[in-house]
Scaffold this motif. Structure first.
Motif, PDB file in Angstrom:
ATOM      1  N   PRO A 149       0.732  -1.207   0.036  1.00 21.37           N
ATOM      2  CA  PRO A 149      -0.085  -0.028  -0.095  1.00 21.37           C
ATOM      3  C   PRO A 149       0.927   1.308   0.091  1.00 21.37           C
ATOM      4  O   PRO A 149       0.497   2.323  -0.549  1.00 21.37           O
ATOM      5  CB  PRO A 149      -0.798  -0.144   1.355  1.00 21.37           C
ATOM      6  CG  PRO A 149      -0.861  -1.432   1.522  1.00 21.37           C
ATOM      7  CD  PRO A 149       0.382  -2.163   1.003  1.00 21.37           C
ATOM      8  N   ALA A 150       2.156   1.036   0.545  1.00 19.51           N
ATOM      9  CA  ALA A 150       2.780   2.669   0.604  1.00 19.51           C
ATOM     10  C   ALA A 150       3.492   2.680  -0.659  1.00 19.51           C
ATOM     11  O   ALA A 150       3.339   3.875  -0.925  1.00 19.51           O
ATOM     12  CB  ALA A 150       3.863   2.437   1.606  1.00 19.51           C
ATOM     13  N   ILE A 151       3.668   1.728  -1.156  1.00 20.78           N
ATOM     14  CA  ILE A 151       4.079   1.945  -2.898  1.00 20.78           C
ATOM     15  C   ILE A 151       2.999   2.485  -3.642  1.00 20.78           C
ATOM     16  O   ILE A 151       3.296   3.333  -4.203  1.00 20.78           O
ATOM     17  CB  ILE A 151       4.878   0.675  -3.378  1.00 20.78           C
ATOM     18  CG1 ILE A 151       5.945   0.226  -2.211  1.00 20.78           C
ATOM     19  CG2 ILE A 151       5.373   0.752  -4.918  1.00 20.78           C
ATOM     20  CD1 ILE A 151       7.222   1.023  -2.436  1.00 20.78           C
ATOM     21  N   LEU A 152       2.061   1.768  -3.584  1.00 16.92           N
ATOM     22  CA  LEU A 152       0.918   2.346  -4.401  1.00 16.92           C
ATOM     23  C   LEU A 152       0.651   3.666  -3.910  1.00 16.92           C
ATOM     24  O   LEU A 152       0.370   4.643  -5.199  1.00 16.92           O
ATOM     25  CB  LEU A 152      -0.499   1.573  -3.951  1.00 16.92           C
ATOM     26  CG  LEU A 152      -1.573   1.742  -4.859  1.00 16.92           C
ATOM     27  CD1 LEU A 152      -2.458   0.342  -5.071  1.00 16.92           C
ATOM     28  CD2 LEU A 152      -2.407   2.989  -4.353  1.00 16.92           C
ATOM     29  N   GLY A 153       0.424   4.060  -2.904  1.00 14.27           N
ATOM     30  CA  GLY A 153       0.381   5.603  -2.524  1.00 14.27           C
ATOM     31  C   GLY A 153       1.534   6.871  -3.134  1.00 14.27           C
ATOM     32  O   GLY A 153       1.369   7.817  -3.071  1.00 14.27           O
ATOM     33  N   MET A 154       2.724   5.907  -3.045  1.00 14.81           N
ATOM     34  CA  MET A 154       3.965   6.758  -3.668  1.00 14.81           C
ATOM     35  C   MET A 154       3.623   7.075  -5.081  1.00 14.81           C
ATOM     36  O   MET A 154       4.206   8.209  -5.760  1.00 14.81           O
ATOM     37  CB  MET A 154       5.088   6.261  -3.534  1.00 14.81           C
ATOM     38  CG  MET A 154       5.518   6.517  -1.908  1.00 14.81           C
ATOM     39  SD  MET A 154       7.012   5.415  -1.288  1.00 14.81           S
ATOM     40  CE  MET A 154       8.322   5.684  -2.959  1.00 14.81           C
ATOM     41  N   ILE A 155       3.308   5.984  -5.853  1.00 18.08           N
ATOM     42  CA  ILE A 155       2.797   6.070  -7.410  1.00 18.08           C
ATOM     43  C   ILE A 155       1.604   6.801  -7.632  1.00 18.08           C
ATOM     44  O   ILE A 155       1.925   7.977  -8.558  1.00 18.08           O
ATOM     45  CB  ILE A 155       2.515   4.561  -7.948  1.00 18.08           C
ATOM     46  CG1 ILE A 155       3.615   3.801  -7.681  1.00 18.08           C
ATOM     47  CG2 ILE A 155       2.220   4.701  -9.439  1.00 18.08           C
ATOM     48  CD1 ILE A 155       3.502   2.450  -7.928  1.00 18.08           C
ATOM     49  N   LEU A 156       0.658   6.828  -7.006  1.00 17.43           N
ATOM     50  CA  LEU A 156      -0.733   7.452  -7.229  1.00 17.43           C
ATOM     51  C   LEU A 156      -0.800   8.100  -5.910  1.00 17.43           C
ATOM     52  O   LEU A 156      -1.828   7.805  -5.334  1.00 17.43           O
ATOM     53  CB  LEU A 156      -1.864   6.384  -7.538  1.00 17.43           C
ATOM     54  CG  LEU A 156      -2.943   7.074  -7.907  1.00 17.43           C
ATOM     55  CD1 LEU A 156      -3.095   8.061  -8.975  1.00 17.43           C
ATOM     56  CD2 LEU A 156      -4.172   5.921  -8.225  1.00 17.43           C
TER      57      LEU A 156
END
Length: 161
Positions: A149-156
């Motif tokens: 989830p943290a990576i998803l939040g960094m991308i979008l």
């Protein structure tokens, strides 16, 4: 693929195509009715940026973009594993799934270009994890790979207005 002795990548492409068709069949079975879709009367309250421009959407579009990243990561992970199994060079950008980028896209809520951009962002990270056999961007549980989830939040990153 077969002539290049890329058996794992060939199997991956066949599996991708079957998953793509099944996903489209699930969508078509819903008998979609535009007039009853809450997307069209829900106000835009999310903003996201890429390529130097800002775009607006509502919660339905936001969910679609997040799903693009999740699907991209999962498909990239499978593709990276296949290339590693074939002892092929690291090359996510020439993979059919990356080029296509339409898995899970139904033609609504967000533009195809926006969807494909975020699918590719997830794909690249999934491919890296799958190819190198690590979990820098995601995890693998219950037989499925998923982006953190943290990576998803960094991308979008959304701004809510």
């Amino acid at each position: 693929m077969e002539r290049s002795r890329r058996n794992a990548q060939y199997r991956y492409q066949q599996d991708y195509w079957r998953r793509w068709q099944a996903e489209q069949a699930r969508w078509n079975a819903r008998r979609y009715n535009y007039y009853n879709d809450p997307f069209y009367y829900t106000p835009y309250n999310y903003r996201y940026s890429y390529g130097g421009s800002w775009y607006s959407t509502n919660s339905y579009g936001a969910q679609m973009l997040e799903q693009a990243i999740r699907d991209g990561y999962r498909e990239g992970w499978y593709a990276g594993q296949a290339d590693r199994a074939d002892r092929w060079r690291f090359d996510y950008s020439n993979n059919y799934s990356y080029i296509d980028g339409s898995y899970g896209y139904y033609g609504q809520y967000v533009s195809y270009n926006d969807y494909r951009y975020y699918f590719r962002q997830g794909f690249e990270r999934g491919y890296r994890d799958g190819y190198y056999g690590r979990y820098q961007y995601g995890s693998y549980r219950n037989g499925e790979s998923m982006i953190l989830p943290a990576i998803l939040g960094m991308i979008l990153a959304f701004s809510i207005h």
